[in-house]
Write a protein that holds these residues in place. Sequence first.
Motif, short mmCIF file in Angstrom:
data_model
loop_
_atom_site.label_atom_id
_atom_site.label_comp_id
_atom_site.label_asym_id
_atom_site.label_seq_id
_atom_site.Cartn_x
_atom_site.Cartn_y
_atom_site.Cartn_z
N ALA A 20 11.82 10.20 -2.33
CA ALA A 20 12.06 8.72 -2.81
C ALA A 20 10.62 7.96 -2.39
CB ALA A 20 13.14 8.13 -2.06
N SER A 21 10.35 8.53 -1.23
CA SER A 21 9.00 7.57 -0.80
C SER A 21 7.88 7.96 -1.96
CB SER A 21 8.67 8.04 0.52
OG SER A 21 7.50 7.58 1.02
N GLY A 22 7.66 9.29 -2.32
CA GLY A 22 6.55 9.57 -3.12
C GLY A 22 6.58 8.90 -4.64
N ILE A 23 7.99 8.70 -4.87
CA ILE A 23 8.12 7.77 -6.16
C ILE A 23 7.86 6.53 -6.13
CG2 ILE A 23 9.79 7.05 -7.74
CD1 ILE A 23 11.32 9.86 -7.37
N SER A 24 8.21 6.01 -4.84
CA SER A 24 7.78 4.43 -4.49
C SER A 24 6.50 4.23 -4.37
CB SER A 24 8.82 4.09 -3.24
OG SER A 24 10.06 4.33 -3.47
N HIS A 25 5.76 5.09 -3.83
CA HIS A 25 4.39 5.04 -3.68
C HIS A 25 3.53 5.00 -4.93
CE1 HIS A 25 3.80 4.15 0.52
NE2 HIS A 25 4.34 5.04 1.08
N TRP A 26 4.30 6.16 -5.65
CA TRP A 26 3.52 6.22 -6.99
C TRP A 26 3.79 5.12 -7.84
CZ3 TRP A 26 6.73 6.78 -11.48
CH2 TRP A 26 5.99 7.12 -12.75
N ARG A 27 4.67 4.35 -7.91
CA ARG A 27 4.97 3.21 -8.76
C ARG A 27 4.12 1.97 -8.17
NH1 ARG A 27 10.95 1.49 -9.17
NH2 ARG A 27 10.30 -0.04 -10.58
N PHE A 28 3.76 2.22 -6.73
CA PHE A 28 2.74 0.87 -6.33
C PHE A 28 1.31 1.45 -6.61
CE2 PHE A 28 6.71 -0.68 -4.72
CZ PHE A 28 6.80 -2.09 -4.89
N ASN A 29 1.00 2.46 -7.03
CA ASN A 29 -0.50 3.13 -7.18
C ASN A 29 -0.85 3.43 -5.99
OD1 ASN A 29 -2.66 3.86 -8.75
ND2 ASN A 29 -3.54 2.19 -8.59
N ALA A 84 7.09 1.13 0.65
CA ALA A 84 6.07 1.19 -0.22
C ALA A 84 5.46 -0.08 -0.25
CB ALA A 84 6.54 2.07 -1.35
N TRP A 85 6.35 -1.23 -0.47
CA TRP A 85 5.75 -2.31 -0.91
C TRP A 85 5.10 -3.05 0.41
CZ3 TRP A 85 7.28 -7.23 1.23
CH2 TRP A 85 6.86 -8.20 0.50
N LEU A 86 5.79 -2.76 1.56
CA LEU A 86 5.22 -3.37 3.05
C LEU A 86 3.75 -2.73 3.17
CD1 LEU A 86 8.34 -3.44 5.12
CD2 LEU A 86 7.15 -5.51 4.12
N VAL A 87 3.59 -1.69 2.79
CA VAL A 87 2.40 -1.02 3.13
C VAL A 87 0.96 -1.86 2.97
CG1 VAL A 87 1.63 0.08 0.98
CG2 VAL A 87 1.23 1.24 3.23
N LYS A 101 -3.87 4.58 -0.01
CA LYS A 101 -3.69 5.69 -0.58
C LYS A 101 -3.58 6.99 0.39
CE LYS A 101 -5.36 4.69 -4.97
NZ LYS A 101 -4.72 5.18 -6.26
N VAL A 102 -4.21 6.75 1.46
CA VAL A 102 -3.86 7.86 2.64
C VAL A 102 -2.49 7.69 2.94
CG1 VAL A 102 -4.06 8.57 4.81
CG2 VAL A 102 -6.00 7.63 3.54
N ILE A 103 -2.02 6.75 2.96
CA ILE A 103 -0.29 6.74 3.63
C ILE A 103 0.57 7.33 2.30
CG2 ILE A 103 1.54 5.26 4.13
CD1 ILE A 103 -0.59 3.56 5.42
N GLY A 104 0.33 6.87 1.14
CA GLY A 104 1.18 7.29 0.01
C GLY A 104 0.76 8.63 -0.15
N SER A 105 -0.47 9.31 0.01
CA SER A 105 -0.55 10.63 -0.31
C SER A 105 0.05 11.49 0.67
CB SER A 105 -2.19 10.95 -0.60
OG SER A 105 -2.78 10.17 -1.38
N ILE A 106 -0.11 11.17 2.04
CA ILE A 106 0.47 11.88 2.89
C ILE A 106 2.10 11.98 2.77
CG2 ILE A 106 1.21 11.78 5.43
CD1 ILE A 106 -1.60 13.33 4.99
#
Length: 317
Positions: A57-66, A222-225, A173-178
């Motif tokens: 779920a987190s990966g999908i959310s981060h993907w949507r926020f690029n 993912a939005w708050l990041v 990008k670091v946070i989303g990729s991890i």
Amino acid sequence: MRALILLGLVGFAAQLVDGSLGMAYGVTSTTLLLAIGTNPAAASATVHLAEIGTTLASGISHWRFNNIDWKVVAKIGIPGAIGAFAGATFLSGLSTEVAAPVMSIILLVLGLYVLIRFTAFGLPRGNLGKPLRKRFLAPLGLVGGFVDATGGGGWGPVGTPAILASGRLAPRKVIGSIDASEFLVAIAASVGFFFGIGSENIDFAWVAVLLIGGVIAAPIAAWLVRHIPPRILGSAVGGVIILTNVRTLLRSDWIDASGSIQAIAYITIAVIWAAAIAYSVREYRRDRDNETVEAIEAEERRRAAEQETAGSVGTIG
């Protein structure tokens, strides 16, 4: 029912922190499970099973926020999965009496690292755009995956600061990729625990409520990041991890500290923790004010340059 509601809230809070900071879901959740007496291997297995859903779920959310660099995910995620499987197998072979203090020591070290790193330095920036090479990411993934499985968490605390410290990838990008690559780690660790301890020691109701809480929090995180101050959050989370795992160690057979010693230790940690959060808040505000001043000065220089250019054109005309 009260315990399940509490676990759901923990899953929500842990994923909110993890998705915003790139770490602490596993460490926070496992710390709580250990504190209420869960078998160490079962605690780590429970958390990793829940993480299969939360990381997806987190990966999908981060993907949507690029927020994801997929090359980094591939280079660190596969070695991380190998390390996680090895770590799960290793932890499954330890007795509870040995595993509980060992896991608490790992979590305590990770908590200290998180507290010191974010209180003293915040999120480092610099050298953006330079490639992250496989010879750096592969060993990092192996170590992070092994620590994550044996400590019930650690993928983020190992991977996120190391990549941030390189200064080659934007923090979001670091946070989303991890977070995205942790999906592979969670699957591998879960498979390792099933081989090591089976499923009889795992409470799937706990897995479900941790998962539900985490899935709800994932898109919010993912939005708050892009908005939450990671420096303050890192100090707060690090203190929670330290306090809880010191408690576990002081009560273990290894130390068996008296009540007075425990009280002194807790008060000392609480004072240091409060000071760290206060310092992080002050430094965050100072950095924010400096950035505001620099932005205003840059805008004034731009306007002055435009006026000077306009005046020069008028003189020539």
